[in-house]
Design an enzyme around this catalytic site. Structure first.
Site, short mmCIF file in Angstrom:
data_model
loop_
_atom_site.label_atom_id
_atom_site.label_comp_id
_atom_site.label_asym_id
_atom_site.label_seq_id
_atom_site.Cartn_x
_atom_site.Cartn_y
_atom_site.Cartn_z
N ARG A 23 3.59 18.77 21.50
CA ARG A 23 4.98 18.36 21.69
C ARG A 23 5.96 18.93 20.67
O ARG A 23 7.18 18.70 20.76
CB ARG A 23 5.11 16.83 21.72
N ASP A 24 5.49 19.70 19.68
CA ASP A 24 6.42 20.32 18.75
C ASP A 24 5.89 21.68 18.30
O ASP A 24 5.84 21.98 17.10
CB ASP A 24 6.66 19.42 17.54
N VAL A 25 5.47 22.48 19.29
CA VAL A 25 4.98 23.82 19.00
C VAL A 25 6.16 24.69 18.58
O VAL A 25 7.13 24.82 19.31
CB VAL A 25 4.29 24.44 20.23
N THR A 78 11.85 20.27 18.90
CA THR A 78 12.79 21.03 18.08
C THR A 78 13.71 21.87 18.96
O THR A 78 13.24 22.59 19.85
CB THR A 78 12.04 21.95 17.11
#
Length: 231
Positions: A25-27, A65
């Site tokens: 969920r935040d690659v 992000t």
């Protein structure tokens, strides 16, 4: 190409090989760390979510992000494995262009890498935006294939994107064909636009508490995390 292949393999492991599927969920580039041997390690599982085997998507508050967020997830709040695929597509685009996901110092039409990149590939202009430092007569075809793969990851609809496993297999195949790591055999000084990937001579993982005995450790230490980090 080694960095991208290792990262894709790590994410593929999370999605399809771990006992419980996990969506990172935040690659993003700053969550891909490199050790002194340029081995990629995926870090920061603070936003990750467990994916029950009986579900293909989760309804969640949007988290991630700006610049890497899956537009489908952003508008629907429906999180799927393909959300990580989209974010990884941005990372791939960054690696081969040397550009940042978001550049606020550029004109509005050029600020978002995803739009610039997809447009260039669609108009058969991808070589115009590829970082010239990684191009040579022997790798143009392979770099172009990576660009096409990244553009597939950046499809607006999640169902049109490849799975992370498919991405990993394709990158591994390209890596075997090149028989080298063209992007990391260069002097580290050539990575000015991507130097935020480097974290010195060792990897410092975020302090997310002790690693539990139920965590997973992937081959070559690509990934190390606690299941407790995934919510």
């Amino acid at each position: 190409m080694g960095v991208s292949a290792e990262t894709a393999g790590a994410l593929s492991y999370l999605h399809s090989e771990a006992a419980i599927a996990i969506i990172h969920r935040d690659v993003k580039s700053t969550n891909i760390l490199l050790d002194e041997n340029f081995t990629a390690k995926v870090s920061d599982f603070g936003a990750s979510r467990l994916m029950p085997s009986d579900k293909a998507q989760l309804s969640t508050l949007v988290q991630g992000t700006f610049g890497y967020l899956d537009p489908e997830y952003l508008h629907s709040s429906q999180l799927t494995e393909k959300s990580d695929v989209y974010s990884f597509g941005i990372v791939l685009a960054e690696l081969i262009t040397g550009k940042k996901a978001i550049s606020f110092d550029k004109p509005e039409k050029e600020r978002t890498l995803s739009l610039v990149f997809v447009s260039a590939v669609k108009e058969d202009r991808c070589l115009e935006i590829i970082d010239k430092r990684i191009l040579n007569e022997g790798n143009v075809e392979h770099i172009t294939e990576v660009a096409l793969l990244a553009s597939r990851c950046l499809k607006v609809r999640g169902e049109d994107r490849p799975s992370m496993k498919e991405v990993a297999l394709e990158l591994e195949g390209l890596l075997r064909e090149t028989e080298q790591y063209p992007w990391i055999h260069q002097d580290p000084g050539n990575f000015e636009e991507s130097e935020y990937l480097l974290r010195g001579s060792h990897v410092d993982y975020p302090d997310t508490g002790p690693i539990s005995t139920t965590g997973y450790t992937m081959k070559n230490q690509l990934i190390c995390f606690s299941v407790e980090d995934a919510r």
